[in-house]
Design an enzyme around this catalytic site. Structure first.
Site, PDB file in Angstrom:
ATOM      1  N   CYS A   1       0.793  -1.231   0.000  1.00 15.99           N
ATOM      2  CA  CYS A   1       0.000   0.000   0.000  1.00 15.99           C
ATOM      3  C   CYS A   1       0.827   1.284   0.000  1.00 15.99           C
ATOM      4  CB  CYS A   1      -0.940   0.002   1.200  1.00 15.99           C
ATOM      5  SG  CYS A   1      -2.161  -1.325   1.188  1.00 15.99           S
TER       6      CYS A   1
ATOM      7  N   HIS B   1      -2.486   6.823   4.169  1.00 18.44           N
ATOM      8  CA  HIS B   1      -1.422   5.851   4.435  1.00 18.44           C
ATOM      9  C   HIS B   1      -0.026   6.337   4.051  1.00 18.44           C
ATOM     10  CE1 HIS B   1      -0.827   1.197   4.978  1.00 18.44           C
ATOM     11  NE2 HIS B   1      -0.189   1.924   5.885  1.00 18.44           N
TER      12      HIS B   1
END
Length: 492
Positions: free
Chosen positions: A85, A135
Site C-alpha cells: 500500500c 497511508h
C-alpha cells in the site's frame, strides 16, 4: 450622404462588436478550465487486474467499469513497482522509486520535502482534493507501528492537497470516521465507499468552473473480505465461483469463499463509480477530464496457496488501469500492451495535462506515445521488494527480490541469484518456473541484462533488507526481522 451614413454605421458596428467582445471575454479562471484538463484518480486498494469484466472475467459484475473501459485506454500490463500500500502511494504521488522516496515499508512517513502530484498541479493553478485512505503519514521511530492510523494527518503532511476528508488507514468500511481540513472528526455513514463518492461528486460540482485534481481513495476490496453491503454479497454464490488453476486443491474452498466477499466489495465500488461517471456528465466536465481508475496492488486470493500481496506473481503485481480523456482520445477504447510501472504514472499524467515533469521525477512520460496512438515502446517494468514484512515477513518465507515484468515474461532474482522465470504468454498462471533451464539460457541472460540496466538506472545496488532499514533509520515491526541464521546457504 447615403454612402457616408452607411460607412458611419459600419464603423460604429465594428466598434460595438469589439467592445462587447472584450466585455464577454472569459476571466483567467474560465480560460484555464478550457485549456487545462481536470484530473480524477479513482484508487481501489488490492484490486487485481484479472478481476474485471472488461478483461474477460465473466463471473464478476462490473458493468460500470466495463462501460468506462469501452471509452478508455486499457493498460493490459500495468505493473505495481512494489506491491504494498504505502510504497505504491508514495511512488505514484512522487514519480519516484521506493528506494528514492524511502517508503518501502508500510507506515513509514513520506518526507515533507517530497515534491508531489498535488504540489505540481497547484503551481499550475489547480484546486486539489483528497478523499479516503491516505497511508503516507507514518509514525515516528519510537512509536507503535500503527499508532498514527487513527489520528489526523497534520496540515504540513498533506503533500499539497487542500480539500481533505481523510483517514490515515482503516479496514473497517462501515461507519468509519475521517478528519476534515481542520482536524474535525466525522463519520462516513454506512458503507464508506458510497458517502466518499458523494463527497467527490460534491467536490466536482463546486469546482467545475476551474481546473482541479481529485484523488478518491477507497479502502476495499482490501480484506476483510466479508463486510460489503448484504445486497452485494448476495450477488455471489461462492459454490458456483471458478478459481484460477494455480489455486491448490486444498485451498479451493477457501478461495471461493474469499473471492465471493472480494467480488462483493468490487461490485459495490463499481456501483459507486457509475454514480461518479453520471455526475461528470451532468456537470458538463467529462470531456475535459482525465479520469484514471487503478489499484495499488493485487491479491493472491489463494493462488499458490496464499493471500494478499508483496509476492512477484501476476496476481499481486498486475493492477487494472484505465485512462479516459475524451477531449484528446475520443470515446473509443484502445488497448495498451507494453508494461507501465508505478513511477511512470505521474509523469504521464503531467504530460497529458501539458505540464513539464520536474527533475525529481524518475518515471517516464509516455504521453507522447499515447497521443500518437502508439504503444509505449517500454521493454519492461521494474518490480521489487527491498524489505519483506508483516504477512510475508522472513519467518513466513519472505525474501528480498528485484525483477522485471515484460509484455511476455516475468524474471526475478533474490539475494542468492535467479529465482523465477515465467513465459506469461504460454504459462499465464505461472506454474512452470523456467529459471536456470538450459533451454532458455539465452532468454534468461537477456532478461538479466535488462534487469541490471534497470537497477543501474535507479541506483539500486540490491542490498539485504537490514542495510536499508539501517540507512533510513527504520525499525522492523513485530518479528519481521527474524530469519534463519543460514539464510543465504539454505537450498530452495
Amino acid at each position: 450622404m447615403k454612402v457616408q451614413s452607411i460607412l458611419i454605421f459600419f464603423a460604429v458596428s465594428v466598434i460595438m462588436t469589439q467592445f462587447f467582445s472584450s466585455c464577454s471575454k472569459p476571466n483567467q479562471e474560465e480560460s484555464l478550465s478550457q485549456i487545462k484538463p481536470n484530473v480524477i484518480i479513482i484508487l481501489a486498494d488490492q484490486w487485481r487486474a484479472q478481476e474485471v469484466g472488461y478483461m474477460g472475467n465473466t463471473q464478476i459484475k462490473t458493468p460500470n467499469l466495463d462501460k468506462l473501459a469501452s471509452q478508455s485506454l486499457i493498460f493490459e500490463n500495468a505493473i505495481t513497482t512494489m506491491a504494498v500500500c504505502a510504497p505504491w502511494r508514495a511512488s505514484f504521488l512522487t514519480g519516484q522509486y521506493p528506494l528514492t522516496h524511502g517508503v518501502f515499508y508500510n507506515d513509514k512517513p513520506l518526507p515533507n520535502k517530497a515534491l508531489t502530484m498535488a504540489e505540481i498541479y497547484q503551481e499550475q493553478g489547480y484546486a486539489t482534493g483528497y478523499i479516503g485512505k491516505w497511508h503516507l503519514n507514518g509514525h515516528a521511530r519510537d512509536e507503535h507501528p500503527f499508532s498514527a492510523r487513527d489520528l489526523p494527518v497534520p496540515k504540513d503532511r498533506r503533500q499539497g492537497f487542500d480539500y481533505w476528508k481523510v483517514r490515515e488507514v482503516t479496514h473497517n468500511y462501515n461507519n468509519s470516521f475521517y478528519f476534515d481540513e481542520n482536524d474535525v472528526k466525522h463519520t462516513w455513514e454506512g458503507y464508506d465507499v458510497f458517502p466518499q463518492t458523494d463527497s467527490a461528486i460534491s467536490y466536482i460540482q463546486k469546482n467545475k468552473e476551474h481546473p482541479f485534481v481529485l484523488m478518491l481513495s477507497y479502502g476495499p476490496p482490501h480484506d476483510p473480505y466479508f463486510s460489503a453491503p448484504k445486497e452485494y454479497q448476495d450477488m455471489y454464490d461462492e459454490s458456483k465461483l471458478e478459481v484460477r488453476p494455480n489455486v491448490p486443491i486444498a485451498f479451493q474452498d477457501s478461495a471461493r469463499k474469499v473471492m465471493a466477499g472480494y467480488y462483493a466489495h468490487a461490485s459495490a465500488i463499481d456501483f459507486a463509480i457509475g454514480n461518479l461517471l453520471d455526475a461528470l456528465d451532468k456537470a458538463g466536465v467529462a470531456d475535459n477530464t482525465i479520469l484514471v481508475f487503478t489499484s495499488e496492488h493485487g491479491d493472491m486470493l489463494m493462488s499458490k496457496g496464499v493471500l494478499k500481496k508483496q509476492r512477484p506473481y501476476d496476481e499481486a503485481i498486475k493492477v487494472p488501469l484505465l485512462v479516459r480523456y475524451p477531449a484528446k482520445f475520443g470515446a473509443k477504447s484502445r488497448n495498451v500492451k507494453d508494461p507501465i510501472g508505478t513511477p511512470d504514472l505521474l509523469p504521464t499524467l503531467l504530460g497529458l495535462s501539458n505540464i513539464s515533469a520536474p527533475e525529481s521525477i524518475e518515471g517516464k512520460d509516455f504521453s507522447s506515445e499515447l497521443f500518437a496512438g502508439k504503444d509505449l515502446g517500454n521493454e519492461a517494468a521494474l518490480i521489487m521488494l527491498p524489505v519483506p514484512f508483516h504477512e510475508w515477513k522472513f519467518q513466513n518465507g519472505g525474501r528480498e527480490y528485484r525483477g522485471i515484468r515484460t509484455k511476455r515474461y516475468t524474471y526475478v532474482k533474490d539475494l542468492k541469484g535467479p529465482w523465477l522465470l515465467y513465459d506469461d504468454e504460454k504459462d499465464p498462471y505461472q506454474e512452470n518456473n523456467l529459471v536456470n533451464n538450459p533451454e532458455v539460457k539465452d532468454l534468461q541472460n537477456q532478461l538479466e541484462a535488462i534487469l541490471l540496466e534497470k537497477l543501474k538506472a535507479t541506483n539500486d545496488t540490491f542490498l539485504p533488507a537490514d542495510d536499508y532499514m539501517t540507512q533510513y533509520n527504520y525499525l522492523y515491526d513485530m518479528q519481521d526481522s527474524v530469519r534463519e541464521a543460514n539464510y543465504m546457504e539454505v537450498n530452495r
